[in-house]
Design an enzyme around this catalytic site. Sequence first.
Site, mmCIF file in Angstrom:
data_model
loop_
_atom_site.group_PDB
_atom_site.id
_atom_site.type_symbol
_atom_site.label_atom_id
_atom_site.label_comp_id
_atom_site.label_asym_id
_atom_site.label_seq_id
_atom_site.Cartn_x
_atom_site.Cartn_y
_atom_site.Cartn_z
ATOM 1 C CD GLU A 1 -6.519 -10.816 3.893
ATOM 2 O OE1 GLU A 1 -5.869 -10.396 4.488
ATOM 3 O OE2 GLU A 1 -6.532 -10.234 2.388
ATOM 4 C CG HIS B 1 -4.147 -7.823 4.620
ATOM 5 N ND1 HIS B 1 -5.139 -7.772 3.952
ATOM 6 C CD2 HIS B 1 -3.912 -6.469 4.224
ATOM 7 C CE1 HIS B 1 -5.402 -6.522 3.484
ATOM 8 N NE2 HIS B 1 -4.602 -5.613 3.882
ATOM 9 C CE1 TYR C 1 -3.159 -5.611 -0.551
ATOM 10 C CE2 TYR C 1 -3.485 -8.067 0.119
ATOM 11 C CZ TYR C 1 -3.918 -7.282 -0.422
ATOM 12 O OH TYR C 1 -5.095 -6.322 0.438
ATOM 13 N NE ARG D 1 -9.146 -9.633 -0.537
ATOM 14 C CZ ARG D 1 -8.442 -8.273 -0.238
ATOM 15 N NH1 ARG D 1 -7.198 -8.150 -0.379
ATOM 16 N NH2 ARG D 1 -7.995 -7.278 -0.562
ATOM 17 C CG ASP E 1 -15.699 -30.330 1.526
ATOM 18 O OD1 ASP E 1 -15.756 -30.708 0.212
ATOM 19 O OD2 ASP E 1 -17.411 -29.825 2.526
ATOM 20 C CG ASN F 1 -2.241 -0.863 1.061
ATOM 21 O OD1 ASN F 1 -2.499 -1.385 -0.540
ATOM 22 N ND2 ASN F 1 -2.004 -1.385 2.260
ATOM 23 C CG ASP G 1 -16.582 -35.660 1.858
ATOM 24 O OD1 ASP G 1 -17.738 -33.887 1.452
ATOM 25 O OD2 ASP G 1 -17.013 -36.326 1.624
ATOM 26 C CE1 TYR G 2 -18.798 -29.106 8.102
ATOM 27 C CE2 TYR G 2 -16.944 -29.053 7.111
ATOM 28 C CZ TYR G 2 -17.674 -28.826 8.173
ATOM 29 O OH TYR G 2 -17.091 -28.506 9.375
ATOM 30 C CD GLU H 1 -16.051 -32.180 -2.841
ATOM 31 O OE1 GLU H 1 -15.780 -32.698 -3.442
ATOM 32 O OE2 GLU H 1 -17.265 -32.540 -1.152
HETATM 33 CA CA CA Z 1 -17.647 -32.058 0.588
#
Ligand code: CA
Length: 733
Positions: free
Chosen positions: A388, A243, A252, A306, A424, A193, A433-434, A422
């Site tokens: 982040e 950050h 960055y 990010r 996860d 920055n 594993d959702y 995916e």
């Molecule tokens: Ca999954």
Amino acid sequence: MINGAKFILRRFFMHKLYFSKPNGKMYYKKYFLILCLLNCLGKLNAQNKIYDTIAERIAIDLQWGVNDQELASRIDNNWSKLAADGSWIDINYNDAKFDPLVRIKEMAIAYVRPSNRFYHSQKVQLLLVKSLQNWADKNPKNKNWWYNDIFYPQNIGQILVLLQQNTKALPSELKAILISRMQRKMRENDGANTSDIALHYLYRACVTENKSTLDSATTYLYQPITLSNGKEGVQIDGSYYQHGKQQAIGSYGRVFLSNAVNATFYLRNTPYALPEKKLEILIDFFKNTFAKTIRGTYYDFNVRGRGISRKDSLRSGLESIINKMSTINAENNNYWNALALRVTNQKPAAYQIVSSHTFYWKSGYTLHVAPEYTFSVQTASTRTLRTERGNNENILGNFLADGATNIQRTGSEYANIMPVWEWDKIPGTTNRDYLADEGATVKKDWGIPGTTDFVGGLSDGKYGVSAYHLNSDSVEAKKAWFFFDKEIVCLGAGITSNTAQPIVTTINQSWLRSEVSVAMQNNSNVLLPNIQVAYKNATAVSHDSISYFFPLNQNLVVANQIQAGNWYRINNFQPKEERSGEVFKLWIDHGIKPTNAAYQYIVVPGSQKSSIFKNYPFNNLQILQNTPNLQVVMHKKLGLLQMVFYAPDSFVYNGMTIKVDKPCVLQINDFESANAILFIADPTQKSNEINLELKLPKYSTKFKLTCPLPDAEFAGKTVKFKLENKNLQHKNN
Ligand code: CA
């Protein structure tokens, strides 16, 4: 003529002055005033020339890679959206982002280019004045400070610099207002920055020809080109923080790098040129860290922060700054040329790649580069922040810092796969594993600290070991990676969780690029299209010139299916439009509520698929132990013994003994010779020394060794000890 005359006069008075000194002071005083006056004129002239030189370099740079025809047709296209008052009808000025200043800048570029059909076009000049006047009148403010303090003033500055040589292009009152709109307070010691703001100071200095603005622009452009310990910027280990203590090499770090290179390029061969010591830091960061995170034309997804959630975020687009480096650092021209050829796809990704292994102890990032492939690992510790989420970008990136492994051959393996990922099942990670990706949501903005302190690795420059004590989202595991020439051994032990979801270790999730072949103990097959199959006795899987070997039977799942999603779900600034593509996915299922489960797999990038149907030479490469306290891998052919001690322990094998009194990672090179070398590091970064007891094949006795470890900013760095028979026997006596 005038300059020439001034030069001769100055020489004359210098001469007089020089020889008159011993005789008396009269001469001196008399001519001193005249000399001062001439010097002042000369300096003013030189200073003005500096502004012109810098402005010219910036203006040329802003036209890098311009295609006149495309530029002109974009301008044609944009005219229809320009209202009579100079505003753009499709822009919401309460939330103005890149447009409209980018459109105005494009008109300015076309206006100053003799090769463009809008060169010095009266109509374009009129529209430039109108649209800039409208911008000045509206004086838009965005909710995001970055637009207000960085993007707007930078772009106004660029427009003014472009038009600088065409003094009649803008009315002076309008120019004055625009210059005043560029003024911002400096954000000191804020890494990328700081240099971003300093860059528009430099533009402003060029158009105002103001020395103090130029002085301060230079100071702050150069300020971030330094090594820091924990503050934002380039770290002592060559990685980059922004950050807080968060690895930001290709996010960055890229902003920092391109600003630093631009500044160095614009100010070269002037009194404002970058000091030599800082130039070394810049070149070192570029060559030895940054450039290595790019495979072919694409970034390692582990370095984009990010920004991983932005479309085309893995595309490096570095041609212009590499080109500048070949001017700034001409002695390394061969290197910069090779890099330019790779990033522009004119040469394959392997072109002139030299093998290297780096562990960045400040950032928990491992980067293993070989001609055939790049393999990196990102981890987080109590000393660092996890990748982040921020401004609703990287919404689903919760597992990115849990040992994500980036495996690239051509470079494009993950390019723009993120909307259909995916989240996860990030390559390399072990987690729940959702059903949907709900558990992958990052719950807090701007970086969450890691939870464990045994997070580290070692490097001998070419090979190395990295380890990660995972304890995240109610899943615990001891994960480690062992790096050789052709193979990377990935081990996990102590995998324990008490949650409702199955626990999985994902080996890879990349674009489907070829058929998927699976080898089993007794037979083999090629996966049918668009199918997901579970295997209990697969020995190897091959896809896209990467083979995965499984020395033990594990519950493996292979998929080559179409996956769908959109960018918006991971980044609210991105489009909601649905995307889909065929994805190769390979993972190990540890089941629900595993206790002390384990995994082991060996990745061999750059291998023919036929290799998986042969017996891979595992007698060269052996996994000797994989338990929650200790993981050991031996590569006989390379003479390497690598170990991760999560606690004080001893390892006895085939007449060898290695005992340590502190947690550590270690590697013994040439372990079967009488000239073995020990590499050791402390992932906890807490110990001052480690005591070892060693019995190696070619050493007559068992010996004791105390290894002092580096502290302060070097805590966690690898140390090297030559195990000399004589010394050790001496020590033993
Ligand atoms: Ca999954």
